[in-house]
Design an enzyme around this catalytic site. Sequence first.
Site, PDB file in Angstrom:
ATOM      1  CE  LYS A  52       0.880  -6.818   5.138  1.00  0.00           C
ATOM      2  NZ  LYS A  52       1.157  -5.690   4.221  1.00  0.00           N
ATOM      3  CG  ASN A  70      -2.185  -0.860   0.895  1.00  0.00           C
ATOM      4  OD1 ASN A  70      -3.031  -0.458   0.123  1.00  0.00           O
ATOM      5  ND2 ASN A  70      -2.242  -2.052   1.468  1.00  0.00           N
TER       6      ASN A  70
END
Lengths: 303, 303, 303, 303
Positions: A173, A55
């Site tokens: 993650k 992002n």
Amino acid sequence: MAQEKASHREKVSGVFAPIATPFDEQGNLLLDKLFSNIQKLNKSKLRGYLVLGTNGEFRSLSTKEQMEVLKTAVKAASPDKTIMAGTGAESTNVSIELCHLAAENGAHYGSLINPFFFAKQISDIALIKHFTQVAERSPIPVLLYNNPGVTNVTMSTAVIREVSSHPKIVGMKDSSPGNLSAYILNAKPGFSILAGSANFFFTALLMGGVGGVLSLADAYPDPCCKLYDLGVAGKLEEGRALQYELMRVNQMVSGKYGVAGVKASMDFAGFYGGPPRAPLPPMKPEDRTKLREDLIAIGFLKG
Amino acid sequence: MAQEKASHREKVSGVFAPIATPFDEQGNLLLDKLFSNIQKLNKSKLRGYLVLGTNGEFRSLSTKEQMEVLKTAVKAASPDKTIMAGTGAESTNVSIELCHLAAENGAHYGSLINPFFFAKQISDIALIKHFTQVAERSPIPVLLYNNPGVTNVTMSTAVIREVSSHPKIVGMKDSSPGNLSAYILNAKPGFSILAGSANFFFTALLMGGVGGVLSLADAYPDPCCKLYDLGVAGKLEEGRALQYELMRVNQMVSGKYGVAGVKASMDFAGFYGGPPRAPLPPMKPEDRTKLREDLIAIGFLKG
Amino acid sequence: MAQEKASHREKVSGVFAPIATPFDEQGNLLLDKLFSNIQKLNKSKLRGYLVLGTNGEFRSLSTKEQMEVLKTAVKAASPDKTIMAGTGAESTNVSIELCHLAAENGAHYGSLINPFFFAKQISDIALIKHFTQVAERSPIPVLLYNNPGVTNVTMSTAVIREVSSHPKIVGMKDSSPGNLSAYILNAKPGFSILAGSANFFFTALLMGGVGGVLSLADAYPDPCCKLYDLGVAGKLEEGRALQYELMRVNQMVSGKYGVAGVKASMDFAGFYGGPPRAPLPPMKPEDRTKLREDLIAIGFLKG
Amino acid sequence: MAQEKASHREKVSGVFAPIATPFDEQGNLLLDKLFSNIQKLNKSKLRGYLVLGTNGEFRSLSTKEQMEVLKTAVKAASPDKTIMAGTGAESTNVSIELCHLAAENGAHYGSLINPFFFAKQISDIALIKHFTQVAERSPIPVLLYNNPGVTNVTMSTAVIREVSSHPKIVGMKDSSPGNLSAYILNAKPGFSILAGSANFFFTALLMGGVGGVLSLADAYPDPCCKLYDLGVAGKLEEGRALQYELMRVNQMVSGKYGVAGVKASMDFAGFYGGPPRAPLPPMKPEDRTKLREDLIAIGFLKG
């Protein structure tokens, strides 16, 4: 759990915002906007920030720009926040170089996406060697980053089983749909697994995940932190309700429009979002209006 | 065909070697090996070199290293050779920056792989805009580079139809299986299409392709140039026989082992190949021995 | 080439129409339409018919319906035409059963698509065993059928290398983009390879393919047969021009609209096409009108 | 929740075994083994059986065989068990026909896999129409079946949103990784969603799923039923522990070896598993021995 890893767990538990990188319409970096966005986020209960992630459009930046972004984020972040920085490149050598640069610029952890350009030729053994070598030669500890949505590769549980015992590979993650429990099952004790999406944050916490890196937190850190608290407390009913509410928002925003949607939602919430960097297209004005109305309609945004 | 494009056609027709980037076992760049490899290739009838392509492991290099490689290649190349350089990045801005750097370092053409990190969100319209903007702001003309084997994206014929008329987008290297004729059919006159693999070089020439960028030419430029001549002359029987011979070699080498195989075949042929950069694994010694024996067995290499 | 295989080669060389199965709007079989379609095709120079292939929507039919279709096609076909019938099922047992049924109903050859429902668990060895067992227990010889566009599996050259020597596996229809030459290279002498698409029919013939199964031939058998003659004669210039013309039509029709487009083009050309069987959607009326106009515009259809 | 749907919910809640179809080494159906397997399962707390599912190798059977299997299963099942039968074919017409046959042979519900042979041309609208038409013309209510692992298609939430209100489309079995919550979020009230894998059974229950169709239940129904009870009761700690235990077993068995593994585990547990039908390969003897030892080692099987 090894002593060393235990000390990391606290720093990587909780909610992280994957910091968006602000641009103007021509794709120029807007570091002051980045600075003020983070200052606003500092007031939340977020555990920290992931700078230079998907992002953050890290692959759309030059290395020089990446380091400007990181330096600015570090400067803006309040001292209690943990800073992770995307340092995964397509080669072991360059990944190590990026870990050094990130450390020099103030990152606490490196985030290593798996090399995928030559995906068909990178075996589990090669990947294990890669992660291990980067970790060993990096000045800062690292977390793995699994995101088949962009890499077209799903890390195998065999890789996690192997590298999760490394003292400097402290966690992961996971943005893949449906694999997080399998990673937890295969990881060595003390390995910290973070959900990479609000879509499965609550179940991740219930199953042993320690936190999340949630694009939703770029605009809405508070409900994300609340869901974290509910998950940790095992409050099933309340947690499930909030999970579904956030999933609905997440699907409207990130699910449908990706980075452009995340940035639009930041604009709506009083941050600077702006356009993504080309060729990633900005949202069409009519889609943007519709999204805003939809967020108001479900009571997530004030009209 | 526009005057301008016609002038490019001559420079981009024929056989190009996608220059491999030499490393030592630790992944350090060996620029002197690169220099001597190219000096050897200068003696061939190759039309030119593609530096910083997939076989050049461009995504495994830092930008600084990329420019060292390019500078060395340009210095080593004889003046009659055309130099293309991989300048495609994940964003329009960085691609333009790389075109500038490549031009400064002596490249004649930029080679633009399509951005693919955010593939799902990049429409044909966004891609057309990207290629056009890069071409317009690049100091050198560009060629597109289509390689779904690494990007997982096949460029649409609609993109080619649109951008092939741009005066600074002079052609395309197509490494996809089975689409080259469709690109020729859809391209505007004067757009130069190069086969990106020896597997379909001869049929590409028969159908209107103007040349090829062939990893086989890194070690074996002469038979590649001979196949080009046969294709241009339309010599069906002889051409078909050589095409199948080269395809057999190509499958043994690049098809089975990728960059590592190409580099091994360079070692066999008197060039410096060396290992690929980690995490791309080198060939196992036994595979290497077997490959050498196989190349001797089919008469392609002297024992 | 073995004596036996040579006798097959003649029967499977040339152009085949993959017979479409006519339905009414409710999805009911229209066997009389099938009969008259084939009677019209009998007048062409087509070598034969492939009944119950992908364009015949074979997987959309019950086994009983499949056999009605086959029986009708056999009855309608003139005696000089070779009849192939789709007999590939998901298991060895059922494939053998279908070969028996097809033979009883008059098919000369069975066409074996690879089982793909459990694709991830079917190794080359399992596939080789499957094809061999079906061939051995089938009363009629078989051809393989490779179509990754529907199966998501590309047959490996290793499978072809192995089974192409079997006396009852006489050839292969390859609808994959870009692999046909590799199959020819790896097949044993006498194995007959047919292009499964007009998109690469001419180059297939130039490289050693013996014919094609072309959906375009359902509506336009004559230009397909002409391209075959040009390919066999090695007439490069004329063949290339016709190849590109047919490719353009093929992309408009089958490429863009699949079976629905093929059926619409049959309607335009005086055959009965009708709608595909649900859930495969029919063409929208406006798309159909547009397609008709486009075919007229390029001179392929009379206005 | 509509009255009608509520009545179904009870019948489709809980644990279902996806009944394996027994074969001998030649691929012949062994209906007596099927009968005795189900009689053994009758003693468990399983809610019912899914006959002719993926683990039942339904696509490897002829229609006639499918109905023999179903008839036998119905005869063997105790009257309190709910019987679902795979009735999804590649066309609307044939799916309806199979629903009729299944109803005649005693199934209570049809299970509709999405047509996927022509996947690229089947829009959400076409799929919605398909499911609706089948449901309306089926004598028994249906559940959808989503399994991208075999179909390469993930049903969209838009499809679920639309069809979940249909009175005869009572629910869905979801075997996809990571989408179940999104389906629950988008489904109309009363639509019953079942987990299609033990890997995410517990979280499915916590998030609102009503049961599971678990291949693990073919050999080990009791722990599956226990996990269901823990999920329904919201017992987090105990449930999580059992979930991870079952996931470990599931990965060893079904995850690694698919149907062949499920069948081997049935053999170990006192059922008849036997080999899968060719070309699906049986487990190698050494893998089988190893699996048995591993199941004993983790205490799941008695030595």
